[in-house]
Design a protein around this motif. Structure first.
Motif, PDB file in Angstrom:
ATOM      1  N   GLU A 154       0.516  -0.759  -0.064  1.00 29.43           N
ATOM      2  CA  GLU A 154       0.078  -0.246  -0.082  1.00 29.43           C
ATOM      3  C   GLU A 154       0.772   1.627   0.071  1.00 29.43           C
ATOM      4  O   GLU A 154       0.350   2.198   0.028  1.00 29.43           O
ATOM      5  CB  GLU A 154      -0.822  -0.040   1.223  1.00 29.43           C
ATOM      6  CG  GLU A 154      -2.029  -0.610   0.831  1.00 29.43           C
ATOM      7  CD  GLU A 154      -3.852  -0.694   2.082  1.00 29.43           C
ATOM      8  OE1 GLU A 154      -2.749  -0.246   3.113  1.00 29.43           O
ATOM      9  OE2 GLU A 154      -4.412  -0.476   1.417  1.00 29.43           O
ATOM     10  N   ASN A 155       2.109   1.188   0.533  1.00 35.23           N
ATOM     11  CA  ASN A 155       3.032   2.160   0.693  1.00 35.23           C
ATOM     12  C   ASN A 155       4.304   2.585  -0.249  1.00 35.23           C
ATOM     13  O   ASN A 155       5.191   2.941  -0.632  1.00 35.23           O
ATOM     14  CB  ASN A 155       3.746   2.400   1.792  1.00 35.23           C
ATOM     15  CG  ASN A 155       4.647   1.475   2.454  1.00 35.23           C
ATOM     16  OD1 ASN A 155       4.751   0.644   1.564  1.00 35.23           O
ATOM     17  ND2 ASN A 155       6.029   1.591   3.117  1.00 35.23           N
ATOM     18  N   GLY A 156       3.256   1.671  -1.657  1.00 32.40           N
ATOM     19  CA  GLY A 156       4.626   1.444  -2.693  1.00 32.40           C
ATOM     20  C   GLY A 156       5.890   0.911  -2.384  1.00 32.40           C
ATOM     21  O   GLY A 156       6.924   0.351  -3.580  1.00 32.40           O
ATOM     22  N   ASN A 157       6.017   0.202  -1.388  1.00 28.37           N
ATOM     23  CA  ASN A 157       7.677  -0.409  -0.633  1.00 28.37           C
ATOM     24  C   ASN A 157       7.292  -1.923  -0.149  1.00 28.37           C
ATOM     25  O   ASN A 157       6.502  -2.182   0.543  1.00 28.37           O
ATOM     26  CB  ASN A 157       7.984   0.326   1.477  1.00 28.37           C
ATOM     27  CG  ASN A 157       9.656  -0.302   1.043  1.00 28.37           C
ATOM     28  OD1 ASN A 157      10.386  -0.446   0.489  1.00 28.37           O
ATOM     29  ND2 ASN A 157       9.786   0.317   1.966  1.00 28.37           N
ATOM     30  N   CYS A 209       6.237   0.843   9.276  1.00 25.76           N
ATOM     31  CA  CYS A 209       5.975   2.046   8.919  1.00 25.76           C
ATOM     32  C   CYS A 209       5.169   3.025  10.488  1.00 25.76           C
ATOM     33  O   CYS A 209       5.844   4.295  10.162  1.00 25.76           O
ATOM     34  CB  CYS A 209       4.512   2.387   8.131  1.00 25.76           C
ATOM     35  SG  CYS A 209       5.038   0.975   6.111  1.00 25.76           S
ATOM     36  N   ILE A 215       3.040   8.335   7.909  1.00 26.76           N
ATOM     37  CA  ILE A 215       3.465   8.627   6.630  1.00 26.76           C
ATOM     38  C   ILE A 215       1.955   9.708   7.230  1.00 26.76           C
ATOM     39  O   ILE A 215       1.290   9.354   7.560  1.00 26.76           O
ATOM     40  CB  ILE A 215       2.529   7.503   5.624  1.00 26.76           C
ATOM     41  CG1 ILE A 215       3.593   6.352   5.887  1.00 26.76           C
ATOM     42  CG2 ILE A 215       2.116   8.204   4.335  1.00 26.76           C
ATOM     43  CD1 ILE A 215       2.976   5.614   4.371  1.00 26.76           C
ATOM     44  N   LYS A 220      -1.051  10.279   2.496  1.00 23.94           N
ATOM     45  CA  LYS A 220      -2.280   9.413   2.787  1.00 23.94           C
ATOM     46  C   LYS A 220      -3.232   9.606   1.341  1.00 23.94           C
ATOM     47  O   LYS A 220      -4.187   8.593   0.637  1.00 23.94           O
ATOM     48  CB  LYS A 220      -2.507   9.237   3.992  1.00 23.94           C
ATOM     49  CG  LYS A 220      -1.574   8.217   4.880  1.00 23.94           C
ATOM     50  CD  LYS A 220      -2.172   7.966   5.918  1.00 23.94           C
ATOM     51  CE  LYS A 220      -0.466   7.107   7.287  1.00 23.94           C
ATOM     52  NZ  LYS A 220      -1.498   6.809   8.761  1.00 23.94           N
ATOM     53  N   MET A 223      -2.189   9.040  -2.216  1.00 22.34           N
ATOM     54  CA  MET A 223      -1.924   7.507  -2.332  1.00 22.34           C
ATOM     55  C   MET A 223      -3.088   7.244  -2.451  1.00 22.34           C
ATOM     56  O   MET A 223      -3.748   6.678  -3.376  1.00 22.34           O
ATOM     57  CB  MET A 223      -1.123   6.673  -1.326  1.00 22.34           C
ATOM     58  CG  MET A 223       0.338   7.426  -1.083  1.00 22.34           C
ATOM     59  SD  MET A 223       1.269   6.631   0.414  1.00 22.34           S
ATOM     60  CE  MET A 223       0.835   4.997  -0.012  1.00 22.34           C
ATOM     61  N   PHE A 254       6.129  12.826  -1.507  1.00 19.74           N
ATOM     62  CA  PHE A 254       5.519  11.518  -1.703  1.00 19.74           C
ATOM     63  C   PHE A 254       6.633  10.308  -2.173  1.00 19.74           C
ATOM     64  O   PHE A 254       6.705   9.876  -1.533  1.00 19.74           O
ATOM     65  CB  PHE A 254       5.176  11.656  -2.763  1.00 19.74           C
ATOM     66  CG  PHE A 254       4.205  10.162  -3.641  1.00 19.74           C
ATOM     67  CD1 PHE A 254       3.230  10.634  -3.137  1.00 19.74           C
ATOM     68  CD2 PHE A 254       5.010   9.826  -4.736  1.00 19.74           C
ATOM     69  CE1 PHE A 254       2.147   9.628  -2.861  1.00 19.74           C
ATOM     70  CE2 PHE A 254       3.549   8.861  -4.723  1.00 19.74           C
ATOM     71  CZ  PHE A 254       2.158   8.629  -4.187  1.00 19.74           C
ATOM     72  N   TYR A 257       8.210   9.432   1.162  1.00 20.43           N
ATOM     73  CA  TYR A 257       7.653   8.441   2.098  1.00 20.43           C
ATOM     74  C   TYR A 257       7.091   7.032   1.746  1.00 20.43           C
ATOM     75  O   TYR A 257       6.733   6.113   2.030  1.00 20.43           O
ATOM     76  CB  TYR A 257       6.272   9.354   2.294  1.00 20.43           C
ATOM     77  CG  TYR A 257       6.761  10.204   4.389  1.00 20.43           C
ATOM     78  CD1 TYR A 257       7.561   9.796   5.554  1.00 20.43           C
ATOM     79  CD2 TYR A 257       6.651  11.421   4.058  1.00 20.43           C
ATOM     80  CE1 TYR A 257       7.329  10.266   6.058  1.00 20.43           C
ATOM     81  CE2 TYR A 257       7.360  12.680   4.660  1.00 20.43           C
ATOM     82  CZ  TYR A 257       7.321  11.640   6.017  1.00 20.43           C
ATOM     83  OH  TYR A 257       7.904  12.536   6.895  1.00 20.43           O
ATOM     84  N   VAL A 258       6.981   7.210  -0.232  1.00 14.32           N
ATOM     85  CA  VAL A 258       6.525   6.188  -0.907  1.00 14.32           C
ATOM     86  C   VAL A 258       7.391   6.219  -1.683  1.00 14.32           C
ATOM     87  O   VAL A 258       7.643   5.139  -2.312  1.00 14.32           O
ATOM     88  CB  VAL A 258       5.639   6.781  -1.440  1.00 14.32           C
ATOM     89  CG1 VAL A 258       5.017   5.488  -2.307  1.00 14.32           C
ATOM     90  CG2 VAL A 258       4.193   7.728  -0.840  1.00 14.32           C
ATOM     91  N   TYR A 265       3.503   5.897  -9.261  1.00  6.94           N
ATOM     92  CA  TYR A 265       3.075   5.541  -8.628  1.00  6.94           C
ATOM     93  C   TYR A 265       1.443   5.183  -9.136  1.00  6.94           C
ATOM     94  O   TYR A 265       0.971   3.927  -9.155  1.00  6.94           O
ATOM     95  CB  TYR A 265       2.625   6.161  -7.265  1.00  6.94           C
ATOM     96  CG  TYR A 265       2.115   5.050  -6.007  1.00  6.94           C
ATOM     97  CD1 TYR A 265       2.204   4.331  -5.298  1.00  6.94           C
ATOM     98  CD2 TYR A 265       0.759   5.597  -6.275  1.00  6.94           C
ATOM     99  CE1 TYR A 265       1.360   3.558  -4.346  1.00  6.94           C
ATOM    100  CE2 TYR A 265      -0.142   5.160  -4.839  1.00  6.94           C
ATOM    101  CZ  TYR A 265       0.136   3.959  -4.189  1.00  6.94           C
ATOM    102  OH  TYR A 265      -0.399   3.505  -2.865  1.00  6.94           O
TER     103      TYR A 265
END
Length: 326
Positions: A154-157, A209, A215, A220, A223, A254, A257-258, A265
């Motif tokens: 969800e956070n791209g990581n 996280c 974040i 958020k 995202m 962005f 954090y992402v 993204y």
């Protein structure tokens, strides 16, 4: 040769192993030339010393979570695996070592006590950066694994911190302890363990996280916009106006954090939906491109190939063939 090994071999783009590792496994000597293993003749049991390769029953593949491969190994530098198009999910835990992960057009440097969760249909490359790598990897599958994967990402990581006494790692080790031949009981136990493993991964990622990288609200919200309104046309200016936030600060935060830009993204979200539509609908490539907000079909095909190394139609055919074989 098991079905998974055949699929694994076909998905390997390149595999490099050190001279030391080659001589640790004499059966590989005839297969290594300039430290490169031919993908047509890879023997996983030769390449990795401690390996479990179960052969799940058709019933388990249709109804349960199931294990396709488990490896516990140590490697020496240099060591590289480059793959794409494997219908499976990889969970890789690094006890000790540092490597570079290339995944979804982004590079990550990953070190000790970390775990990654990858969709192996996507292109990915693992490059050992230090002299020594001690790690465990499990390939798991099942109809709902994609849901856990989406939660994890969800956070791209694709990575989170995970100590050896963490519930995720404890469960991973339990999976390795079931080396018996398949039976209904063993397959049910494995499915239960994989459920626990996937659940613990999400909880571990959330805790990681919250503790390491909180974040901010505006990120958020951004995202959420890109996840749920992926078919709309978004620019940094439009997002800045909607969120009432300075666009330069928005882009900088962005990325911080992402770990990827807003446009990357958004493209990732569009490709995820495109994959689902290719498998679950009979829509044409042009219709799918338009439904995710890309009006130029050749551009969509180009983006899709960048993510998976294959065209949308090849992806649909590969997924369809895999389902038919179950």
């Amino acid at each position: 040769m098991s079905s998974f090994i055949k699929r694994w071999n076909k998905s390997v783009l390149s595999l490099h192993s050190s001279y030391t590792d080659a001589h640790s496994y004499p059966n590989l000597n005839t297969r290594i030339s300039s430290s490169k293993v031919s993908k047509q003749s890879i023997s996983l049991t030769d390449l990795f010393k401690d390996t479990i390769i179960p052969s799940p029953t058709k019933q388990a593949m249709q109804s349960l979570y199931y294990l396709e491969l488990f490896i516990e190994t140590k490697r020496n530098f240099p060591f590289t695996i480059e793959m794409s198009g494997l219908d499976s999910y990889l969970i890789l835990y690094t006890k000790k070592g540092k490597y570079r992960l290339t995944y979804e057009n982004t590079q990550y440097v990953i070190g000790d006590n970390t775990i990654i969760f990858l969709d192996c249909t996507n292109y990915h490359k693992l490059d050992l950066l230090e002299q020594y790598w001690d790690f465990e990897m499990a390939y798991v599958n099942g109809q709902q694994v994609s849901y856990y994967y989406q939660l994890f990402h969800e956070n791209g990581n694709p990575c989170c911190f995970c100590t050896s006494n963490n519930d995720s790692i404890t469960t991973l080790h339990k999976l390795f302890s079931y080396e018996e031949n398949n039976s209904n009981t063993v397959e049910l136990i494995r499915s239960s363990l994989i459920t626990s493993l996937l659940t613990n991964l999400i909880l571990t990622k959330d805790a990681d996280c919250n503790q390491v990288t909180h974040i901010p609200n505006h990120i958020k919200q951004m995202m959420s916009i890109l996840q749920n309104r992926y078919a709309e046309k978004h620019t940094l200016d439009s997002l800045s106006d909607e969120l009432n936030y300075n666009k330069y600060k928005l882009a900088k935060d962005f990325k911080r954090y992402v770990h990827k830009s807003p446009i990357d993204y958004l493209i990732d979200q569009r490709m995820k939906v495109a994959k689902q539509l290719l498998v679950t609908t009979n829509k044409t490539v042009n219709e799918i491109a338009e439904s995710i907000g890309i009006t130029n079909t050749p551009h969509f095909i180009h983006l899709f190939k960048n993510h998976t190394m294959i065209t949308p139609l090849q992806y649909r055919e590969k997924k369809s063939h895999y389902k038919d074989s179950m």
